[in-house]
Scaffold this motif. Structure first.
Motif: not given
Length: 500
Positions: A174-176, A184-188, A259-263
């Motif tokens: 659950t971390q980048k 993968t989710i964040i990049d998408d 979303y790059e800094s999303a958590f």
């Protein structure tokens, strides 16, 4: 999915050969008996990337030079494409082989070399000839190939299952980070945002409306902290002006990749609390649910490896997690689960279900070798087996007074000998000597001391703490174990006790 597992010379494991596993596999046993090493061996075997850099000299038993060998046999063969010049040939394989050897000399032209060399390949499910393997091409010519063509990083396959290892640091998925599902989710999501913004700009001929809202929100947040008056940035921009640079500001929302800094978070009052602050037990469950959701949506099978899933979970959540893992493993196209545990709660909720196998890890006293054996309750002690007492005793060699009571009471019930005198006589007839002394009290008055068997003495000490005469005369942990052993022998030898 995995059918059999063989491991040789990996950490404390000298050799485990053709260990047959199931959909849900539980490893229990004492500390230091290589439970975690079993999981890591499986994970290494399915890991295609940067594996040589993750091997340490301590992975070789006692620091010796014997090569590590891990072989995983799959339940069903998988289709694999291997290079054939500019074309590709399809074969079927049913094993993964990982051999790890210490490097004898450094790599030419490199100052630093990896500690080890790897042979990490898929093995075809058809016989090998003297020089390798051979199949017919469509034009009926022979296509010959060797292990060199079967490297796990060279072949193409959509069918090899992916493994995910949840060690005691639960948060990686659950971390980048590299090869993280969350990345993968964040990049998408960032790609979807970029595509949407670009499409809107192309259709309207002007910047997308959302791009104008981002600076407004950023400025509103900046006003709350007085960022324009913040001395650091004022002084910083005084210096940038001298170099003819445009003003540099602190950006809190990336308009290119928002979303790059999303958590992942949970709402607590008005705050978004990152899941890592909810406790590591909850974090592992969220990570697992997140991963399993992705796999289900992509119709992908996973090998899920969890080291001590009970960590930081109270008993009710342990039961829920055990039930959930069993459910996702028991579906028609379910995932395969491997866990280590010290928790009788977790184990009790799984054992006896279809598709579940339990293995006990321990050390052989004379040779100090790690032994891994399937745990079976086919010759169970009680109709309700396995009980917590049995699990603690047979898996962890931990004698408990609860297990002693369970055995003692069961024997009394089956023999109908409920008085102390009757059951003591029965134990004596079974060959247990009266070697302990017991002084009964009646209304606080000591009675004549009598000789009793060890099980009766232990039972009396457990159930009569009010006896002041005997308060300083205790049984040892070794005597508790000895008493449990003789009671187990009685139950096992009295065949009419079992399963009636």
């Amino acid at each position: 999915m995995i059918k059999k597992l063989s491991i040789k010379n990996f950490r404390g494991i000298e050799e485990v050969k053709d260990l047959e596993v199931d959909q849900f596999n539980i490893f229990i046993g004492d500390n230091g008996t290589s439970k975690t090493s079993m999981l890591e061996a499986i994970h290494f075997c399915f890991s295609p990337s940067f594996l040589s850099g993750r091997i340490k000299h301590t992975d070789f038993p006692n620091g010796n030079d014997n090569p590590i060998e891990i072989i995983v046999e799959l339940k069903e063969s998988i289709k694999v494409g291997i290079p054939d010049g500019y074309a590709e040939q399809e074969i079927t394989c049913n094993k993964v082989l990982l051999q790890i050897k210490k490097r004898e000399r450094k790599t030419p032209g490199k100052v630093f070399s990896d500690l080890v060399t790897l042979n990490h390949i898929l093995i075809p499910d058809f016989p090998k000839n003297n020089e390798g393997w051979s199949i017919k091409r469509k034009n009926n010519s022979d296509f010959n190939f060797t292990e060199r063509s079967l490297g796990i990083n060279q072949i193409r396959t959509e069918e090899l299952p992916r493994s995910f290892f949840f060690n005691k640091e639960r948060d990686r998925q659950t971390q980048k980070g590299f090869n993280s599902s969350f990345s993968t989710i964040i990049d998408d999501l960032n790609w979807r945002f970029s595509r949407s913004v670009r499409k809107e700009s192309e259709e309207t001929g002007k910047p997308a409306e959302i791009l104008g809202k981002i600076p407004l929100l950023t400025n509103e947040i900046a006003e709350k902290v007085g960022i324009n008056k913040y001395e650091v940035f004022k002084e910083f921009n005084n210096r940038t002006k001298k170099f003819g640079l445009d003003e540099i500001n602190l950006t809190i929302l990336d308009s290119i990749a928002p979303y790059e800094s999303a958590f992942l978070s949970s709402k607590k009052d008005v705050l978004d609390l990152p899941i890592k602050y909810l406790g590591s037990g909850i974090e592992m469950i969220v990570s697992l649910l997140f991963l399993e959701t992705l796999a289900t949506m992509s119709k992908e099978k996973l090998i899920i490896l969890i080291d001590e899933p009970e960590l930081h979970l109270h008993p009710r959540l342990q039961e829920q997690l055990a039930d959930y893992l069993w459910q996702i493993s028991s579906r028609k196209d379910g995932h395969q689960i491997f866990v280590t545990t010290h928790s009788p709660v977790f184990f009790k909720n799984c054992v006896g279900r279809s598709g579940v196998k339990t293995f006990v890890t321990n050390r052989e006293e004379k040779t100090n070798k790690i032994l891994i054996n399937k745990m079976t309750f086919a010759n169970r002690l009680f109709p309700w087996s396995p009980s917590w007492g049995e699990i603690n005793y047979f898996a962890y060699k931990y004698p408990t007074i609860e297990f002693h009571d369970e055995l003692y009471g069961y024997i009394q019930e089956k023999t109908k000998k409920h008085s102390e005198r009757e059951i003591d006589e029965y134990f004596n007839q079974c060959g247990i000597k009266r070697e302990k002394q017991w002084t009964r009290e009646i209304k606080g008055t000591p009675q004549p001391t009598i000789s009793v068997t060890l099980p009766v003495f232990v039972r009396n000490k457990i159930h009569h703490p009010e006896n002041q005469t005997m308060k300083d005369i205790l049984f040892t942990q070794e005597e508790l174990k000895q008493s449990i052993e003789v009671l187990i022998d009685i139950v096992k030898n009295a065949k009419d006790f079992i399963n009636d």
